[in-house]
Write an enzyme that holds these catalytic residues in place. Structure first.
Site, PDB file in Angstrom:
ATOM      1  N   ARG A 143       9.788 -13.017-109.036  1.00  0.00           N
ATOM      2  CA  ARG A 143       9.379 -14.143-108.178  1.00  0.00           C
ATOM      3  C   ARG A 143       8.553 -15.122-109.009  1.00  0.00           C
ATOM      4  O   ARG A 143       7.508 -14.765-109.537  1.00  0.00           O
ATOM      5  CB  ARG A 143       8.573 -13.689-106.958  1.00  0.00           C
ATOM      6  CG  ARG A 143       8.143 -14.898-106.111  1.00  0.00           C
ATOM      7  CD  ARG A 143       7.765 -14.563-104.677  1.00  0.00           C
ATOM      8  NE  ARG A 143       6.480 -13.913-104.545  1.00  0.00           N
ATOM      9  CZ  ARG A 143       5.861 -13.714-103.377  1.00  0.00           C
ATOM     10  NH1 ARG A 143       6.431 -14.106-102.240  1.00  0.00           N
ATOM     11  NH2 ARG A 143       4.700 -13.085-103.333  1.00  0.00           N
ATOM     12  N   ASP A 163      -2.484 -10.353-100.197  1.00  0.00           N
ATOM     13  CA  ASP A 163      -2.247 -11.376-101.208  1.00  0.00           C
ATOM     14  C   ASP A 163      -2.694 -12.711-100.617  1.00  0.00           C
ATOM     15  O   ASP A 163      -3.365 -12.760 -99.587  1.00  0.00           O
ATOM     16  CB  ASP A 163      -0.798 -11.370-101.718  1.00  0.00           C
ATOM     17  CG  ASP A 163       0.209 -11.910-100.710  1.00  0.00           C
ATOM     18  OD1 ASP A 163      -0.190 -12.364 -99.613  1.00  0.00           O
ATOM     19  OD2 ASP A 163       1.415 -11.879-101.014  1.00  0.00           O
TER      20      ASP A 163
END
Length: 532
Positions: free
Chosen positions: A165, A446
Site C-alpha cells: 500500500r 492507525d
C-alpha cells in the site's frame, strides 16, 4: 557564453548513506524522476479538483451518482482478469513495513499481507527507506530479524502473497524535491517498490500488486491506470501486469465505484471497504451539514444504515464486474486474559460473519492472533470456493444516494468525547515519534481512528451540538477536557513514559486541529512537519 542546460531532476535533501544507496540506485532514481516529471502536474490538478468538489458540497450540494457516466454504470463489461495467486484472499493481514512485522505477517495463517507505507506507518525518512529494504529482502527470501534475546525470525515456506500500500495522492515525500516542491509520496513508494521487485515477483509466479488509498474520484483512478500503463510500457511488460486493489474509503468515491473500476479495468482486481477512513470522510465531506453530524464513534458500527448500504453496494458493483469486494478491518488485539480474549474473538467473529454473509470475498485483520478465528468464518462461508464472486446481490433493491448519506442515530456522550481525546492524543504522540501503528485500549489503531476522533469533536463544536447531559460542546469545554484527559493519560502510562514522550506537542497539535475554524484535511499533513 551559452548557459548550460539544466535538466529538471529530483533533489534529495538527505545525505545518502549506504542504506539509502541500496534503494536509491541511479537506475531506480531515473525511473522515479521519469514518473515525477510525467505525472506530478496531473496529480496537482487532481488535488485542486478535490478542493472544488468540497466547496460545492460545503455550499449545500450533497454528493450523488454522476448522470454523465450513467452509460458506464448501465452497460455490461468486466475487468481484464485476476492473477492466480490473488484468486483467494479470504483473510488479509495489514501492518507497517517494519522488519519483524513483515516476517510475522507473511508467516501468519492468512492469504495476503498488505505491507503499508500509508496509515499505519509514520513516514520518517528512515522508516520509508528501511521499509523498501525490508520488502525487497522479503521478496528475495533473505529477510531475517534477531531480537535482543537472540531469537531469530525468518520466513516459513509458502508465505502470504505481498501487496504494497503506497501513500495517498495528498501526501508528500519532503526529503525529495522536484522544481523546489516535495514530490508525491505515492510515486516515491510505487516507483521504488516496483523497480526493485517486479521482475523477482513475476519470476516467482506473482506480480507487482498494490493497494491504493484515499481515492476520491474516477479521474484519480484513471491517473493511476496511466501511471501503471506507462510503467509497463517502459519495462516492456504486457498490459495488466501491475494489479491494484483500490480502497473505497472516501464518501465521494462511493458514488463512483463503477466508474473507478472502469477507469482501471486493465489493472484493477477489487475494491475494499476502508470503513474507518470512510466514517472519517463522511464527517469531513459533510462538515457543513448540521443534519449529518455523527454520534459517539463507538456507536457508528457497520450495521448502521449508511454503512450497511455502502458495504452492500460495493459487493454488488464489484461482483458484477468480476472484481473482488474486500471487507473491512478488525482492529481488535487478542488479550492474555482468557475472559477478555473470548469477548474479543466473539466480537470479531460476529463482524466477519456479517461480512461473509453479505458476500465479501475476504477481510482484514490487524493481528496474527485473529487469523484462525477469521479464517474459520470465511472457510465456512466459501465452502470449496476461492472467493464469492458468484454472489451478485442482483436481487437487492438499488442502493440510493439517500441511503448512503442517511444520518446516523446515537448519543453524544461526555464519556465518548473524553475517549476520543485520549485515543487521538496517544495516537498523535506515537505518530510524531515515528510509530504509526499503536495498540491503544485493546485496539490496533492507525491514523483513521485519530482522524475520526478529532473530526467528530470538531464537528460537534462547529455545529454547537450538546452532549446527552445537555451541556453544549464548545472550544472551552474541549480545552478543559483535554487538560483533564492529559492527566488521565499520564496516570495510565506512568510518569516515566509520559515525561519521555512528546505528549505536550501532541496535545498542542490536537488542540490546533480540533479548534481551528476551518477543518484541517489530514492530521498526517499537519503532523508531518514534526516528523524527522
Amino acid at each position: 557564453m551559452t548557459q548550460p542546460t539544466i535538466t529538471e531532476e529530483i533533489i534529495f535533501n538527505q545525505q545518502l548513506t549506504e542504506k539509502e544507496k541500496q534503494i536509491l540506485t541511479p537506475d531506480a532514481v531515473a525511473f522515479l524522476n521519469d514518473l515525477v516529471s510525467t505525472f506530478t502536474d496531473q496529480r496537482n490538478d487532481l488535488l485542486a479538483e478535490r478542493v472544488k468538489v468540497q466547496q460545492d458540497i460545503d455550499n449545500g450540494n450533497l454528493p450523488d451518482f454522476i448522470s454523465e457516466t450513467a452509460s458506464i454504470r448501465n452497460s455490461d463489461w468486466k475487468i481484464r482478469g485476476i492473477p492466480a495467486d490473488l484468486q483467494d484472499r479470504r483473510v488479509e493481514i495489514t501492518g507497517p513495513v517494519e522488519r519483524k512485522m513483515v516476517i510475522n505477517a507473511l508467516n501468519a495463517n492468512v492469504k495476503v499481507f498488505m505491507a503499508d507505507f500509508e496509515d499505519s506507518l509514520a513516514p520518517s525518512w528512515d522508516k520509508v527507506i528501511e521499509g523498501q529494504i525490508n520488502l525487497r529482502d522479503a521478496i528475495n527470501g533473505t529477510i531475517t530479524w534477531t531480537n535482543e534475546n537472540g531469537k531469530i525470525y525468518q520466513l516459513k515456506p509458502n508465505p502470504a502473497v505481498l501487496i504494497c500500500r503506497v501513500r495517498g495522492l495528498h501526501l508528500p515525500e519532503k526529503h525529495a524535491t522536484w522544481r523546489g516542491e516535495a514530490i508525491p509520496g505515492s510515486l516515491f513508494d510505487f516507483a521504488l517498490y516496483f523497480f526493485h521487485n517486479a521482475q523477482t515477483l513475476l519470476a516467482k509466479g506473482s506480480g507487482p500488486y498494490f493497494y491504493l488509498p484515499k481515492t476520491q474520484s474516477w479521474q484519480e483512478a484513471a491517473w493511476w491506470s496511466e501511471v501503471f500503463s506507462y510503467t509497463e510500457d517502459r519495462f516492456s511488460l504486457p498490459r495488466g501486469t501491475i494489479k491494484a486493489t483500490l480502497l473505497i474509503e472516501t464518501l465521494p468515491a462511493v458514488f463512483q465505484m463503477d466508474e473507478i473500476i472502469h477507469a482501471m479495468r486493465d489493472h484493477i482486481v477489487g475494491l475494499n471497504c476502508g470503513r474507518w477512513d470512510y466514517i472519517f470522510s463522511y464527517i469531513k465531506t459533510l462538515k457543513n451539514h448540521p443534519d449529518r453530524v455523527l454520534p459517539d464513534r463507538q456507536s457508528v458500527t457497520m450495521d448502521k444504515p449508511f454503512l450497511s448500504a455502502y458495504s452492500r453496494l460495493l459487493i454488488k458493483t464489484c461482483h458484477r464486474r468480476g472484481a473482488f469486494a474486500m471487507g473491512g478491518m478488525a482492529a481488535f488485539i487478542p488479550s492474555k486474559d482468557s475472559e477478555r480474549n473470548e469477548w474479543v474473538l466473539n466480537k470479531v467473529k460476529a463482524d466477519k460473519e456479517m461480512e461473509a454473509t453479505n458476500g465479501h470475498d475476504g477481510t482484514w485483520i490487524a493481528h496474527p492472533g485473529l487469523a484462525d478465528t477469521v479464517m474459520e468464518v470465511f472457510d465456512k462461508a466459501l465452502g470449496g470456493n476461492q472467493n464469492q464472486l458468484a454472489i451478485t446481490r442482483q436481487q437487492d433493491a438499488p442502493v440510493t444516494a439517500e441511503q448512503l448519506l442517511e444520518p446516523c442515530p446515537g448519543a453524544r456522550t461526555e464519556e465518548g468525547m473524553r475517549a476520543n481525546i485520549r485515543v487521538a492524543v496517544q495516537y498523535i504522540e506515537a505518530w510524531i515519534s515515528g510509530n504509526g501503528c499503536v495498540p491503544i485500549y485493546g485496539l490496533m489503531e492507525d491514523a483513521a481512528t485519530a482522524e475520526i476522533s478529532r473530526t467528530s469533536i470538531w464537528q460537534w463544536i462547529h455545529h454547537e451540538k450538546t452532549l446527552s447531559t445537555g451541556q453544549p460542546v464548545t472550544k472551552d469545554l474541549f480545552r478543559q477536557m483535554l487538560a483533564e484527559e492529559m492527566l488521565v493519560i499520564q496516570e495510565e502510562l506512568g510518569e516515566q513514559r509520559f515525561s519521555q514522550g512528546r505528549f505536550d506537542e501532541a496535545a498542542r497539535l490536537m488542540e490546533q486541529i480540533t479548534t481551528s475554524d476551518e477543518l484541517i484535511d489530514f492530521l498526517t499533513l499537519a503532523g508531518y512537519r514534526l516528523l524527522a
